[in-house]
Design an enzyme around this catalytic site. Sequence first.
Site, mmCIF file in Angstrom:
data_model
loop_
_atom_site.group_PDB
_atom_site.id
_atom_site.type_symbol
_atom_site.label_atom_id
_atom_site.label_comp_id
_atom_site.label_asym_id
_atom_site.label_seq_id
_atom_site.Cartn_x
_atom_site.Cartn_y
_atom_site.Cartn_z
ATOM 1 N N HIS A 79 5.680 -10.865 1.451
ATOM 2 C CA HIS A 79 6.729 -10.517 0.477
ATOM 3 C C HIS A 79 7.991 -9.925 1.090
ATOM 4 O O HIS A 79 8.966 -9.695 0.380
ATOM 5 C CB HIS A 79 6.197 -9.562 -0.596
HETATM 6 N N1 UDP Z 1 -1.748 -4.911 -3.443
HETATM 7 C C1 UDP Z 1 -2.386 -5.174 -4.644
HETATM 8 N N2 UDP Z 1 -2.398 -6.465 -5.109
HETATM 9 C C2 UDP Z 1 -1.835 -7.491 -4.423
HETATM 10 C C3 UDP Z 1 -1.190 -7.212 -3.180
HETATM 11 C C4 UDP Z 1 -1.151 -5.905 -2.740
HETATM 12 O O1 UDP Z 1 -2.933 -4.269 -5.284
HETATM 13 O O2 UDP Z 1 -1.879 -8.634 -4.898
HETATM 14 C C5 UDP Z 1 -1.724 -3.527 -2.963
HETATM 15 C C6 UDP Z 1 -2.283 -3.348 -1.581
HETATM 16 O O3 UDP Z 1 -3.682 -3.198 -1.630
HETATM 17 C C7 UDP Z 1 -1.557 -2.115 -1.097
HETATM 18 C C8 UDP Z 1 -0.220 -2.211 -1.790
HETATM 19 O O4 UDP Z 1 -0.375 -3.117 -2.860
HETATM 20 O O5 UDP Z 1 -2.214 -0.947 -1.529
HETATM 21 C C9 UDP Z 1 0.822 -2.711 -0.841
HETATM 22 O O6 UDP Z 1 1.968 -3.005 -1.543
HETATM 23 P P1 UDP Z 1 3.043 -4.051 -1.038
HETATM 24 O O7 UDP Z 1 2.439 -4.973 -0.072
HETATM 25 O O8 UDP Z 1 3.674 -4.607 -2.262
HETATM 26 O O9 UDP Z 1 4.174 -3.120 -0.365
HETATM 27 P P2 UDP Z 1 4.319 -2.433 1.063
HETATM 28 O O10 UDP Z 1 3.047 -1.724 1.376
HETATM 29 O O11 UDP Z 1 4.661 -3.496 2.039
HETATM 30 O O12 UDP Z 1 5.438 -1.475 0.866
#
Ligand code: UDP
Length: 362
Positions: A207
Site C-alpha cells: 500500500h
Molecule cells: N492489517 C489488517 N488488515 C489488513 C492489512 C493489515 O488488519 O488487511 C493490519 C496489520 O495487521 C497491522 C496494521 O494493519 O496491524 C498495519 O497497517 P498498514 O499496513 O495499513 O499501515 P502501516 O503499518 O504500514 O503504517
Amino acid sequence: MKTIVTVVGARPQFIKVAPVSRALRKTGRVREILVHTGQHFDTNMSDVFFAELDIAKPDYLLEVNGGGHGAMTGGMLQKLEPLLQELKPDVVLVYGDTNSTLAGALAAAKLHVPVAHVEAGLRSFNRAMPEEVNRIIADHLAITLFSTTDVSTQNLMREGVSMDKIHQVGDVMLDAALLFAERAKSQSTMLDQLGLRTGEFVLATIHRAENTDNNENLTALVDGLEAVASQMPVVLPLHPRTRNALAHAGKAFDAVKTVEPLGYLDMLALESQAAVIATDSGGVQKEAFFYEVPCIVLREETEWVELIELGWNRLAPPCSGDIAGAITEAIGRRGQPAQPYGDGNAAGRIAEILASNAHSTW
Ligand code: UDP
C-alpha cells in the site's frame, strides 16, 4: 481527572489505540476523548477495528478524507482547531505518521496544548515518503515522545530532542498482538475460508505510495507475486489505494488470491500461519517477527532496521527485479532470537506517564 484528546484516522492507528485506550481507562485518572479524522472510513478499513478491538466509538467524527495531502491535512486542521478550543484538553495524543498525526500535532501545538506522540523516533531517512515528513514534524512538536526501540530513541537524540522528553516504552503493536492473539486463534476461520494450509502460503500486502503510484514498481510487484503464486498460494488483502492504482494502471492479479482488507483478527490468523510474509507495511513487518515468520520487505529501506540485522527480515525493493526469488528463498529462514520491542506492556507505561505528572514540562 486529566483530559486527553486522542486524534486518529487510519487503520494502523486504530490497532495502536486499542491497548493504550484500555490502559488509560484502567488508570481511572484520565478521561479520553477520541477524535476520528475520517482519513480511513470504509467499514473494512475503520469500523471493523472498533467492533473487534473493544475501542469506544469515536466521540467526534471529522469526516475528512480524500484529496491531496494539503487538502486533507488542511481540512483536518480546520476542524480540529475549534474542537480543541472547545474541549481544552490537557494533552493531545497522536500515533504514528499519517496526515491525521500531523494535523493533530500541529493543531494542538498552535494552541499551546502539550502533544504526546506514540511511536516517536521512527525514521526511514527517506523524505520522499509522506510518512517520514509527518513523523519528523510530530516528533519535533511533541513534548512527550514515546519511542519504541533503542534505535528510535537514538534517532531522537541525534536530532537534538532532550532526553527528559523521551520515554522508551516498547511497541504498542506488540501489546495489541499479544492482547488479541487468543481471540484471533479461536475466532478466525479465514484459513479455512480461503482453503489455505498452515505453513503453505505466502501472505502479501502492498500500500505504500512509492509502490502503488510508481508504474515500474507496481508492475514488478504484480509480476513477482504472480510468479510465486504459480508455485504456492499467495493471499493479498487489497488496500483501497492499491485497488485504485491497479485499476488506473490497467493491471490485475490473476493467480494471486486477492481479498478485501481483513479485520485484525483474520489478519493475525493469516500472519501467524504463513510460510513467508511479503509486505511494504510497517506494522506487518513487525507482526511477522512476533510470529517468527520470515518477511520480505518490498521497499528500498525500512524503519525497522533491527529485524534486518537480526536476520528475520530482508529488503527486496521492486526495482531489484527478483521479488519472486527473494520470497521463495525466504521459506524456512530464521533469524536470531531477540526482544527489541519490549515486553508487551508499552501501553501500560504510556498510560501511567500520561495519567501522572511524570512529564517535566507540564
Ligand atoms: N492489517 C489488517 N488488515 C489488513 C492489512 C493489515 O488488519 O488487511 C493490519 C496489520 O495487521 C497491522 C496494521 O494493519 O496491524 C498495519 O497497517 P498498514 O499496513 O495499513 O499501515 P502501516 O503499518 O504500514 O503504517
